[in-house]
Each structure stands twice: as structure tokens, then as C-alpha cells.
Scaffold this active site. Structure first.
Site, mmCIF file in Angstrom:
data_model
loop_
_atom_site.group_PDB
_atom_site.id
_atom_site.type_symbol
_atom_site.label_atom_id
_atom_site.label_comp_id
_atom_site.label_asym_id
_atom_site.label_seq_id
_atom_site.Cartn_x
_atom_site.Cartn_y
_atom_site.Cartn_z
ATOM 1 N N ASP A 1 1.975 -15.748 6.580
ATOM 2 C CA ASP A 1 1.526 -17.137 6.393
ATOM 3 C C ASP A 1 1.613 -17.559 4.925
ATOM 4 O OD1 ASP A 1 1.074 -17.464 9.074
ATOM 5 O OD2 ASP A 1 -1.102 -17.275 8.958
ATOM 6 N N PRO B 1 0.799 -1.222 0.000
ATOM 7 C CA PRO B 1 0.000 0.000 0.000
ATOM 8 C C PRO B 1 0.835 1.277 0.000
ATOM 9 C CG PRO B 1 -0.087 -1.082 2.140
ATOM 10 C CD PRO B 1 0.555 -2.051 1.183
ATOM 11 N N ASN B 2 0.294 2.239 -0.733
ATOM 12 C CA ASN B 2 0.827 3.603 -0.825
ATOM 13 C C ASN B 2 2.110 3.724 -1.638
ATOM 14 O OD1 ASN B 2 -1.270 4.835 0.812
ATOM 15 N ND2 ASN B 2 -0.364 3.722 2.516
ATOM 16 N N ARG C 1 4.921 11.124 -2.337
ATOM 17 C CA ARG C 1 4.704 10.738 -0.945
ATOM 18 C C ARG C 1 5.971 10.963 -0.104
ATOM 19 N NH1 ARG C 1 4.795 4.513 1.144
ATOM 20 N NH2 ARG C 1 4.095 4.982 3.236
ATOM 21 N N HIS D 1 12.880 -2.597 1.615
ATOM 22 C CA HIS D 1 12.269 -1.320 1.991
ATOM 23 C C HIS D 1 13.141 -0.198 1.471
ATOM 24 C CE1 HIS D 1 9.462 -3.387 4.541
ATOM 25 N NE2 HIS D 1 10.473 -4.105 4.967
ATOM 26 N N SER E 1 13.236 2.888 2.785
ATOM 27 C CA SER E 1 13.794 3.580 3.945
ATOM 28 C C SER E 1 14.450 2.562 4.884
ATOM 29 C CB SER E 1 12.689 4.338 4.678
ATOM 30 O OG SER E 1 11.710 3.431 5.173
ATOM 31 N N ARG F 1 7.898 0.517 13.245
ATOM 32 C CA ARG F 1 8.424 0.055 11.937
ATOM 33 C C ARG F 1 9.590 -0.904 12.108
ATOM 34 N NH1 ARG F 1 5.780 3.397 8.133
ATOM 35 N NH2 ARG F 1 5.374 5.418 9.064
ATOM 36 N N TYR G 1 11.153 9.001 1.230
ATOM 37 C CA TYR G 1 11.129 7.996 0.155
ATOM 38 C C TYR G 1 11.768 8.470 -1.157
ATOM 39 C CZ TYR G 1 7.974 5.664 3.375
ATOM 40 O OH TYR G 1 7.448 5.069 4.490
ATOM 41 N N ARG H 1 13.553 4.496 12.131
ATOM 42 C CA ARG H 1 12.308 5.274 12.142
ATOM 43 C C ARG H 1 11.493 4.993 13.408
ATOM 44 N NH1 ARG H 1 9.497 4.762 6.511
ATOM 45 N NH2 ARG H 1 8.375 6.541 7.407
ATOM 46 N N HIS I 1 4.373 -4.454 8.871
ATOM 47 C CA HIS I 1 4.340 -4.360 10.337
ATOM 48 C C HIS I 1 3.039 -4.893 10.939
ATOM 49 C CE1 HIS I 1 7.621 -1.780 9.162
ATOM 50 N NE2 HIS I 1 6.777 -0.956 8.544
ATOM 51 N N ASN J 1 8.154 -5.633 -1.139
ATOM 52 C CA ASN J 1 8.083 -4.457 -0.280
ATOM 53 C C ASN J 1 6.621 -4.355 0.142
ATOM 54 O OD1 ASN J 1 7.959 -2.053 1.060
ATOM 55 N ND2 ASN J 1 9.043 -0.864 -0.505
ATOM 56 N N GLU K 1 13.093 -9.476 1.143
ATOM 57 C CA GLU K 1 12.292 -8.327 1.603
ATOM 58 C C GLU K 1 13.037 -7.030 1.311
ATOM 59 O OE1 GLU K 1 11.417 -8.657 5.773
ATOM 60 O OE2 GLU K 1 10.512 -6.647 5.869
ATOM 61 N N ALA L 1 3.213 -0.745 4.611
ATOM 62 C CA ALA L 1 2.770 -0.788 6.014
ATOM 63 C C ALA L 1 2.340 -2.188 6.446
ATOM 64 C CB ALA L 1 1.627 0.196 6.216
HETATM 65 C C1 DQA Z 1 8.357 1.039 3.475
HETATM 66 C C2 DQA Z 1 8.492 1.223 4.994
HETATM 67 C C3 DQA Z 1 7.154 0.987 5.676
HETATM 68 O O1 DQA Z 1 7.284 1.188 7.081
HETATM 69 C C4 DQA Z 1 6.121 1.963 5.148
HETATM 70 O O2 DQA Z 1 4.854 1.703 5.735
HETATM 71 C C5 DQA Z 1 6.032 1.976 3.672
HETATM 72 C C6 DQA Z 1 7.268 1.914 2.899
HETATM 73 C C7 DQA Z 1 9.668 1.383 2.749
HETATM 74 O O3 DQA Z 1 9.795 0.989 1.592
HETATM 75 O O4 DQA Z 1 10.522 2.073 3.312
HETATM 76 O O5 DQA Z 1 4.961 2.109 3.091
HETATM 77 O O6 DQA Z 1 8.056 -0.320 3.212
#
Ligand code: DQA
Length: 148
Positions: free
Chosen positions: A88, A11-12, A19, A101, A103, A112, A24, A108, A81, A75, A99, A78
Site C-alpha cells: 500500500d 528483515p534479516n 545467514r 532479491h 536468491s 516465496r 545468500y 524456492r 511475501h 529488497n 524490486e 520475508a
Molecule cells: C530474499 C528472499 C526472501 O524470500 C527472504 O525472506 C529474504 C531474502 C532474497 O533477497 O533472496 O529474506 O528477499
């Protein structure tokens, strides 16, 4: 034909570029997709790059990857977390997962620092911005090249 590497974004992440650029950066998700495709091509892997704001859709894609992909880069945004469902799904499949990310999640907010999905991943790359996706493709390439 060789199976692609799936790169799943949560998401996002569709809002990258607009954003919180201080965290980011200014690169869009399409920019990251282009980088990932170029890196995949250079290393001989097709890349299937997706984004969803919906947890269930991400779970469906992880399940689909089990048969259709050689490896998985996630990635989870959110959902990293919060999502036992994504954990699962990842635990249920046999293909390797890295995995990512953008950031450094350990620098942070406290919430997170915990990733639910890390225990299903071979490793975690964070804090390198969009370059992290390219590093993850290199990592998966090495893992896939190892004899079973
Ligand atoms: C993120 C880090 C997450 O905590 C955050 O909710 C994101 C982006 C990252 O790529 O740094 O949406 O996954």
C-alpha cells in the site's frame, strides 16, 4: 541538488555473510552497500542505503522516499511475501520502484513465489546475488532518464 535513490532492505538482511550462505552467499550487507554506492557514483546518483527488521519503519521510509528520493530499490526480505502495508505504501507514491532479491525466489519454497509488492514495482530482479542491486541501479537510472 538531485535526490538520492533509496535502497531499502528488510528483515534479516543485516545477517548477510553469516545467514544461509548456500542461498545468500558470503557477501555482507556492508559489502553490498559499498557496491551500490560505487555503482551509483558511476551513474551519477547518490545512494541512501538502509536496512530494518521492522515493517513499520520500512513503511515510514517508503513514505519519506516519496518526497526525498528520485527512485526506490526494495529488497523486502520475508515481508515480500506478507506485507500488504508495504504494498500500500508503494502504491501510494509516484516514484519508480525496482524490486530486488538475492536468491531466485521462484526456485524456492512455494510461499516465496508470491510477492505482494511486485504489483507496485516497475520490475523485479532476482537470482543474481549482490549483482542484482547493481542491475537495479542501472534499471532505475534508465527509468529516471526517460522523459515523463
Ligand atoms: C530474499 C528472499 C526472501 O524470500 C527472504 O525472506 C529474504 C531474502 C532474497 O533477497 O533472496 O529474506 O528477499
Amino acid at each position: 541538488m538531485a535526490k538520492p535513490i533509496y535502497i531499502l532492505n528488510g528483515p534479516n538482511l543485516n545477517l548477510l555473510g553469516k545467514r544461509e550462505p548456500g542461498i545468500y552467499g558470503s557477501e555482507t550487507l556492508d559489502g553490498i552497500r559499498a557496491r551500490a554506492q560505487a555503482k551509483g557514483e558511476a551513474l551519477g546518483h547518490a545512494i541512501d542505503f538502509r536496512q530494518s527488521n521492522f515493517e513499520g519503519e520500512l513503511v515510514n521510509w517508503i513514505q519519506e522516499a516519496s518526497d526525498k528520493a528520485s527512485g526506490l530499490i526494495v529488497n523486502a526480505g520475508a515481508y515480500t511475501h506478507t506485507s500488504v502495508a508495504m504494498l500500500d505504501a508503494l502504491l501510494a507514491i509516484q516514484i519508480p520502484c525496482v524490486e530486488v532479491h538475492l536468491s531466485n525466489i521462484f526456485q524456492r519454497e512455494d510461499f516465496r513465489r508470491e510477492s505482494y509488492i511486485s504489483r507496485a514495482a516497475v520490475g523485479l530482479i532476482c537470482g543474481f546475488g549482490p549483482k542484482g542491486y547493481e542491475l537495479a541501479i542501472e534499471a532505475i537510472t534508465d527509468i529516471l532518464a526517460q522523459p515523463e
